[in-house]
Design a protein around this motif. Structure first.
Motif, PDB file in Angstrom:
ATOM      1  N   LYS A   1      -5.407  14.027 -14.230  1.00  0.00           N
ATOM      2  CA  LYS A   1      -3.678  15.080 -13.921  1.00  0.00           C
ATOM      3  C   LYS A   1      -4.128  15.646 -15.025  1.00  0.00           C
ATOM      4  O   LYS A   1      -2.642  16.863 -14.737  1.00  0.00           O
ATOM      5  CB  LYS A   1      -3.943  13.400 -13.508  1.00  0.00           C
TER       6      LYS A   1
ATOM      7  N   GLU B   1       4.153   2.983  -7.637  1.00  0.00           N
ATOM      8  CA  GLU B   1       3.938   3.998  -8.594  1.00  0.00           C
ATOM      9  C   GLU B   1       4.246   5.105  -7.668  1.00  0.00           C
ATOM     10  O   GLU B   1       5.122   6.470  -8.172  1.00  0.00           O
ATOM     11  CB  GLU B   1       3.083   4.497  -9.195  1.00  0.00           C
ATOM     12  N   ASN B   2       4.948   4.938  -5.748  1.00  0.00           N
ATOM     13  CA  ASN B   2       5.059   5.775  -5.279  1.00  0.00           C
ATOM     14  C   ASN B   2       6.431   6.202  -4.945  1.00  0.00           C
ATOM     15  O   ASN B   2       6.168   7.191  -5.231  1.00  0.00           O
ATOM     16  CB  ASN B   2       4.254   5.679  -4.029  1.00  0.00           C
TER      17      ASN B   2
ATOM     18  N   LYS C   1      -3.173   6.754   4.057  1.00  0.00           N
ATOM     19  CA  LYS C   1      -3.818   6.407   2.382  1.00  0.00           C
ATOM     20  C   LYS C   1      -2.134   7.286   2.261  1.00  0.00           C
ATOM     21  O   LYS C   1      -1.622   8.006   3.033  1.00  0.00           O
ATOM     22  CB  LYS C   1      -5.095   7.154   2.607  1.00  0.00           C
TER      23      LYS C   1
ATOM     24  N   GLY D   1       2.029   1.366  -3.405  1.00  0.00           N
ATOM     25  CA  GLY D   1       1.240   2.107  -5.044  1.00  0.00           C
ATOM     26  C   GLY D   1       1.527   1.155  -5.777  1.00  0.00           C
ATOM     27  O   GLY D   1       2.155  -0.339  -5.460  1.00  0.00           O
TER      28      GLY D   1
ATOM     29  N   GLU E   1       0.293  -0.897  -0.300  1.00  0.00           N
ATOM     30  CA  GLU E   1      -0.001  -0.142  -0.083  1.00  0.00           C
ATOM     31  C   GLU E   1       0.675   1.378  -0.697  1.00  0.00           C
ATOM     32  O   GLU E   1       0.758   1.974  -0.732  1.00  0.00           O
ATOM     33  CB  GLU E   1      -0.796   0.036   1.090  1.00  0.00           C
TER      34      GLU E   1
ATOM     35  N   ASP F   1      -1.303   9.442  -1.837  1.00  0.00           N
ATOM     36  CA  ASP F   1      -1.309   9.293  -3.108  1.00  0.00           C
ATOM     37  C   ASP F   1      -0.751  10.602  -3.683  1.00  0.00           C
ATOM     38  O   ASP F   1       0.267  11.023  -3.243  1.00  0.00           O
ATOM     39  CB  ASP F   1      -3.068   9.312  -3.272  1.00  0.00           C
ATOM     40  N   GLU F   2      -0.880  10.957  -5.362  1.00  0.00           N
ATOM     41  CA  GLU F   2       0.161  10.910  -6.247  1.00  0.00           C
ATOM     42  C   GLU F   2       0.195  12.873  -5.549  1.00  0.00           C
ATOM     43  O   GLU F   2       1.123  14.071  -4.807  1.00  0.00           O
ATOM     44  CB  GLU F   2      -0.437  12.222  -7.493  1.00  0.00           C
ATOM     45  N   ASN F   3      -1.132  14.015  -4.869  1.00  0.00           N
ATOM     46  CA  ASN F   3      -0.792  14.939  -4.753  1.00  0.00           C
ATOM     47  C   ASN F   3      -0.440  14.604  -2.643  1.00  0.00           C
ATOM     48  O   ASN F   3      -0.084  15.608  -2.192  1.00  0.00           O
ATOM     49  CB  ASN F   3      -2.728  14.890  -4.463  1.00  0.00           C
TER      50      ASN F   3
END
Length: 317
Positions: free
Chosen positions: A301, A22-23, A71, A18, A15, A73-75
């Motif tokens: 995005k 991706e993270n 959590k 990602g 988690e 995410d990209e932001n």
């Protein structure tokens, strides 16, 4: 070559890293001079000692955030990696709670750090200015707060208004009565409400005046009591319109003003009432101001990239 190893304890590596790591790919983008490898429950980084220290600090911030919110995410990653301190992206637990359950039961809440700060400001102040580019969730979060206040019986009505910039000659050429002519200007407000209130109930609220959607000119002469009032697209108000609107505030009212000073559609040499109000009311007790940015964009995005591209051009002019 210097090396640092960070072990993930009591955190799911899958988690945290990602989908498809991706993270970690994002981390590499922000630290291009480091070699970063994620395996098992460990993240290894190789490179210059000074950079490794900064990487270690940022990873600690990310791990803390993940432990708290479960959590990433990209932001969030972007906000954490570019912030001076955790104050720039952490907010109270309460500001991240569900504001309303939408028409389809979907929970609606503030997603980004600045949206959560907007929620906090709205709870502490009776008047809040939420400023930022397209797609940052200013209006949507505001409408959710208004619907929440109505459901909790904190207010008796919701009033949503926008300046109809082209309300002069251009509207005259559109077919239909005044409501039909003005509805296209109000569409984003209807869209947000439809997400949050079942269609039948929304129609009932609009019919009995519990929810009113009207152009700014219709606010003149009114005193708005026990209402949650949102002025959307505030950058397109003139000095006189903004002053008129601000002085409509009645007892037990909440005023939220949103706008993007980068999208002014007023005639040239006309001063934006929003820009002026931000200067005049800065530091006034009871008035909150939040400035959202492209890290709060929650649309496609590409929107973020478009905002950045235009910003580059505008900065050169």
């Amino acid at each position: 070559m210097n090396e640092i190893i960070i072990e993930l304890e009591e955190i799911s590596p899958k988690e945290f890293f990602g989908t498809g790591n991706e993270n970690i790919t994002l981390l590499k983008k922000y630290f291009p001079k480091l070699k970063i490898v994620a395996r098992g429950n460990k993240v290894k980084a190789y490179g210059d000692e000074e950079l490794l220290e900064e990487f270690d600090r940022r990873m600690t911030m990310l791990l803390k955030h993940f432990s708290k919110y479960n959590k990433l995410d990209e932001n969030v990653i972007e906000r954490v990696l570019t912030s001076q301190s955790s104050d720039d992206y952490t907010t109270s637990e309460k500001s991240g709670e569900v504001l309303v359950h939408g028409a389809n039961g979907k929970p609606i809440k503030a997603i980004t750090a600045n949206q959560r700060k907007m929620v906090e400001l709205m709870r502490k102040n009776d008047m809040v200015f939420a400023i930022g580019p397209a797609g940052t969730g200013k209006t949507y979060t505001g409408v959710a707060l208004a619907v929440q206040a109505l459901k909790n019986k904190e207010v008796k009505r919701i009033i949503l208004t926008r300046p109809a910039v082209e309300a002069g000659e251009n509207l005259g050429f559109l077919p239909g009565d005044l409501k039909e002519k003005l509805d296209p200007y109000m569409q984003p407000l209807y869209d947000a409400l439809r997400d949050m209130i079942p269609a039948e109930k929304l129609a009932q609220y609009i019919e009995n005046g519990t929810i009113q959607i009207a152009p700014l000119a219709f606010m003149r002469g009114r005193t708005l009591d026990h209402a949650f009032v949102i002025l959307d697209e505030g950058q397109n108000t003139t000095h006189a319109q903004m002053k008129m609107f601000l002085t409509r505030m009645g007892k037990s009212a909440k005023f939220l003003l949103t706008g993007d000073p980068g999208q002014i559609d007023l005639p040239r040499r006309t001063i934006s009432g929003l820009k002026e109000a931000l200067l005049i009311l800065k530091g006034v007790e009871g008035v909150g101001m939040i400035f959202l940015d492209d890290k709060d964009v929650i649309r496609h995005k590409l929107v973020k990239k478009i905002i950045a591209a235009y910003k580059n051009i505008e900065n050169r002019e």
